[in-house]
Scaffold this motif. Structure first.
Motif, PDB file in Angstrom:
ATOM      1  N   SER A  16       2.474 -62.307  60.003  1.00 47.47           N
ATOM      2  CA  SER A  16       3.549 -61.990  60.487  1.00 47.47           C
ATOM      3  C   SER A  16       4.485 -62.829  60.125  1.00 47.47           C
ATOM      4  O   SER A  16       3.958 -64.575  60.328  1.00 47.47           O
ATOM      5  N   SER A  17       5.694 -62.615  59.864  1.00 47.96           N
ATOM      6  CA  SER A  17       6.242 -63.510  59.797  1.00 47.96           C
ATOM      7  C   SER A  17       6.344 -64.819  61.223  1.00 47.96           C
ATOM      8  O   SER A  17       6.897 -66.138  60.876  1.00 47.96           O
ATOM      9  N   SER A  18       6.653 -64.459  61.916  1.00 42.73           N
ATOM     10  CA  SER A  18       6.577 -64.916  63.279  1.00 42.73           C
ATOM     11  C   SER A  18       5.297 -66.134  63.332  1.00 42.73           C
ATOM     12  O   SER A  18       5.544 -67.639  63.726  1.00 42.73           O
ATOM     13  N   GLU A  19       3.878 -65.670  62.923  1.00 40.35           N
ATOM     14  CA  GLU A  19       2.469 -66.276  63.082  1.00 40.35           C
ATOM     15  C   GLU A  19       3.006 -67.255  62.131  1.00 40.35           C
ATOM     16  O   GLU A  19       2.659 -68.402  62.447  1.00 40.35           O
ATOM     17  N   LEU A  20       3.564 -67.165  60.886  1.00 38.15           N
ATOM     18  CA  LEU A  20       3.327 -68.640  60.397  1.00 38.15           C
ATOM     19  C   LEU A  20       4.653 -69.103  60.230  1.00 38.15           C
ATOM     20  O   LEU A  20       3.808 -71.080  59.978  1.00 38.15           O
ATOM     21  N   GLU A  21       5.399 -68.803  61.616  1.00 41.94           N
ATOM     22  CA  GLU A  21       6.455 -70.202  61.478  1.00 41.94           C
ATOM     23  C   GLU A  21       5.757 -71.105  63.157  1.00 41.94           C
ATOM     24  O   GLU A  21       6.224 -72.711  62.205  1.00 41.94           O
ATOM     25  N   ILE A  22       4.935 -70.631  63.684  1.00 45.20           N
ATOM     26  CA  ILE A  22       3.826 -71.091  64.658  1.00 45.20           C
ATOM     27  C   ILE A  22       3.342 -71.793  63.765  1.00 45.20           C
ATOM     28  O   ILE A  22       3.188 -73.169  63.692  1.00 45.20           O
ATOM     29  N   PHE A  23       2.378 -71.203  62.791  1.00 48.58           N
ATOM     30  CA  PHE A  23       1.303 -72.407  61.813  1.00 48.58           C
ATOM     31  C   PHE A  23       2.112 -73.241  61.432  1.00 48.58           C
ATOM     32  O   PHE A  23       2.116 -75.055  60.935  1.00 48.58           O
ATOM     33  N   ASN A  24       3.145 -73.294  60.468  1.00 53.61           N
ATOM     34  CA  ASN A  24       4.327 -73.889  59.997  1.00 53.61           C
ATOM     35  C   ASN A  24       4.643 -75.049  60.800  1.00 53.61           C
ATOM     36  O   ASN A  24       4.560 -76.231  60.550  1.00 53.61           O
ATOM     37  N   SER A  25       5.264 -74.803  62.409  1.00 53.93           N
ATOM     38  CA  SER A  25       5.924 -75.513  62.714  1.00 53.93           C
ATOM     39  C   SER A  25       4.746 -76.730  63.581  1.00 53.93           C
ATOM     40  O   SER A  25       5.107 -77.498  63.931  1.00 53.93           O
ATOM     41  N   LEU A  26       3.618 -76.493  63.484  1.00 53.22           N
ATOM     42  CA  LEU A  26       2.444 -77.283  64.003  1.00 53.22           C
ATOM     43  C   LEU A  26       1.842 -78.387  62.655  1.00 53.22           C
ATOM     44  O   LEU A  26       1.154 -78.972  62.687  1.00 53.22           O
ATOM     45  N   LEU A  27       2.015 -78.632  61.174  1.00 50.78           N
ATOM     46  CA  LEU A  27       2.126 -79.122  60.611  1.00 50.78           C
ATOM     47  C   LEU A  27       2.625 -79.885  60.221  1.00 50.78           C
ATOM     48  O   LEU A  27       3.978 -80.389  60.823  1.00 50.78           O
ATOM     49  N   THR A  28       2.141 -81.153  59.846  1.00 47.38           N
ATOM     50  CA  THR A  28       2.337 -82.308  59.356  1.00 47.38           C
ATOM     51  C   THR A  28       2.563 -82.840  58.312  1.00 47.38           C
ATOM     52  O   THR A  28       1.734 -82.805  57.769  1.00 47.38           O
ATOM     53  N   TYR A  29       3.906 -82.667  57.824  1.00 47.29           N
ATOM     54  CA  TYR A  29       4.024 -83.535  55.991  1.00 47.29           C
ATOM     55  C   TYR A  29       3.736 -85.312  55.970  1.00 47.29           C
ATOM     56  O   TYR A  29       4.234 -86.014  56.881  1.00 47.29           O
ATOM     57  N   LYS A  30       2.498 -85.484  54.679  1.00 48.04           N
ATOM     58  CA  LYS A  30       2.692 -86.735  54.358  1.00 48.04           C
ATOM     59  C   LYS A  30       2.561 -86.602  53.205  1.00 48.04           C
ATOM     60  O   LYS A  30       2.361 -86.127  52.310  1.00 48.04           O
ATOM     61  N   GLU A  31       3.387 -87.965  52.966  1.00 46.82           N
ATOM     62  CA  GLU A  31       3.317 -88.584  51.236  1.00 46.82           C
ATOM     63  C   GLU A  31       2.817 -90.150  51.729  1.00 46.82           C
ATOM     64  O   GLU A  31       2.686 -90.794  52.591  1.00 46.82           O
ATOM     65  N   VAL A  32       1.800 -89.706  51.073  1.00 43.57           N
ATOM     66  CA  VAL A  32       0.523 -91.184  50.629  1.00 43.57           C
ATOM     67  C   VAL A  32       0.126 -91.387  48.975  1.00 43.57           C
ATOM     68  O   VAL A  32       0.304 -90.892  48.417  1.00 43.57           O
ATOM     69  N   ALA A 119      -1.649 -68.121  67.663  1.00 43.71           N
ATOM     70  CA  ALA A 119      -1.826 -67.441  67.355  1.00 43.71           C
ATOM     71  C   ALA A 119      -2.998 -67.109  66.879  1.00 43.71           C
ATOM     72  O   ALA A 119      -3.742 -67.589  65.517  1.00 43.71           O
ATOM     73  N   PRO A 120      -3.995 -66.394  67.502  1.00 46.14           N
ATOM     74  CA  PRO A 120      -5.378 -66.352  67.382  1.00 46.14           C
ATOM     75  C   PRO A 120      -6.129 -65.630  66.060  1.00 46.14           C
ATOM     76  O   PRO A 120      -6.937 -65.627  65.972  1.00 46.14           O
ATOM     77  N   ARG A 121      -5.282 -64.557  65.406  1.00 44.80           N
ATOM     78  CA  ARG A 121      -5.706 -64.547  64.173  1.00 44.80           C
ATOM     79  C   ARG A 121      -5.933 -65.338  63.409  1.00 44.80           C
ATOM     80  O   ARG A 121      -6.428 -65.345  62.262  1.00 44.80           O
ATOM     81  N   PHE A 122      -4.909 -66.874  63.335  1.00 44.64           N
ATOM     82  CA  PHE A 122      -5.733 -67.266  62.387  1.00 44.64           C
ATOM     83  C   PHE A 122      -6.690 -68.158  62.212  1.00 44.64           C
ATOM     84  O   PHE A 122      -7.459 -69.139  61.282  1.00 44.64           O
ATOM     85  N   GLU A 123      -7.591 -68.339  63.755  1.00 43.66           N
ATOM     86  CA  GLU A 123      -9.098 -68.319  63.584  1.00 43.66           C
ATOM     87  C   GLU A 123     -10.048 -67.558  62.797  1.00 43.66           C
ATOM     88  O   GLU A 123     -10.439 -68.481  62.095  1.00 43.66           O
ATOM     89  N   ARG A 124      -9.815 -66.623  62.611  1.00 45.35           N
ATOM     90  CA  ARG A 124     -10.147 -66.170  61.981  1.00 45.35           C
ATOM     91  C   ARG A 124     -10.331 -66.625  60.139  1.00 45.35           C
ATOM     92  O   ARG A 124     -10.447 -66.331  59.372  1.00 45.35           O
ATOM     93  N   ALA A 125      -8.826 -66.774  60.050  1.00 44.87           N
ATOM     94  CA  ALA A 125      -8.761 -67.240  58.571  1.00 44.87           C
ATOM     95  C   ALA A 125      -9.371 -68.389  57.866  1.00 44.87           C
ATOM     96  O   ALA A 125      -9.762 -68.998  57.404  1.00 44.87           O
TER      97      ALA A 125
END
Length: 193
Positions: A16-32, A119-125
């Motif tokens: 769902s869009s709310s699950e993807l929002e949770i996912f995206n909020s936990l990502l850290t963006y880096k330029e290396v 968002a437990p369904r991410f464990e399956r992904a």
């Protein structure tokens, strides 16, 4: 900004869009920058990286002091020391280095566990991603053992059509398990055909 990684993760499971929002909020963006060591042998790996842009190599140094490249991670690929260090919390046996200027999304074990709780369904992904990674590794092992050097190079160029223009030839030779000189002969012979 998150389109690329969201497309990658939703190949396996719908969210769902709310699950993807949770996912995206936990990502850290880096330029290396190019030539940055992300992990050295003996360190504990505490990340999983999704490559937005650039090229990364994962390798080890064999008993004779030669670098053996295990993986090239380019756009839309994941890289980590998932085989040993990150899940067992033991010193890594590999090095991970950028070969180009890179852009990443980074997860650490704590944020991943937070994602699974929210968002437990991410464990399956991520389980499917790990299974696919294992299958790719097994196929690479099979090809390394059973194919000629020319066949390995042909399969490499099919899998990574632009990589030979992006990285030095000796890196490709290391990945294929042959010398740079022998790879040069293969490329010359193929160009004449």
């Amino acid at each position: 900004m998150y389109t690329q990684i969201n497309s990658n993760i939703t190949r396996y499971v719908s969210f769902s869009s709310s699950e993807l929002e949770i996912f995206n909020s936990l990502l850290t963006y880096k330029e290396v920058p190019k030539k940055t060591m992300l992990l050295q042998e003996g360190e504990i790996c505490n990340f999983e990286i999704f490559v937005i842009k650039g090229c990364v190599r994962k390798y080890y140094i064999d008993a004779n002091g030669f670098e053996v490249i295990l993986q090239f991670a380019i756009e839309n690929a994941w890289v980590s020391d998932s085989s040993f260090s990150i899940y067992e919390n033991k010193p890594s046996r590999v090095f991970i280095e950028t070969l180009e200027d890179c852009e990443f999304f980074v997860f650490n074990p704590e944020t991943k566990e937070e994602l699974f709780a929210k968002a437990p369904r991410f464990e399956r992904a991520f389980r499917i991603l790990m299974q696919r990674s294992l299958a790719v590794t097994q196929e690479r092992l099979f090809q390394t053992i059973s194919r000629s050097a020319t066949e390995k190079y042909q399969e490499f160029t099919a899998q990574y059509p632009t990589l030979s223009q992006r990285v030095a030839q000796h890196y490709i030779a290391s990945y294929l398990g042959i010398s740079a000189e022998f790879l040069s002969k293969i490329r010359t012979k193929m160009a004449k055909k």
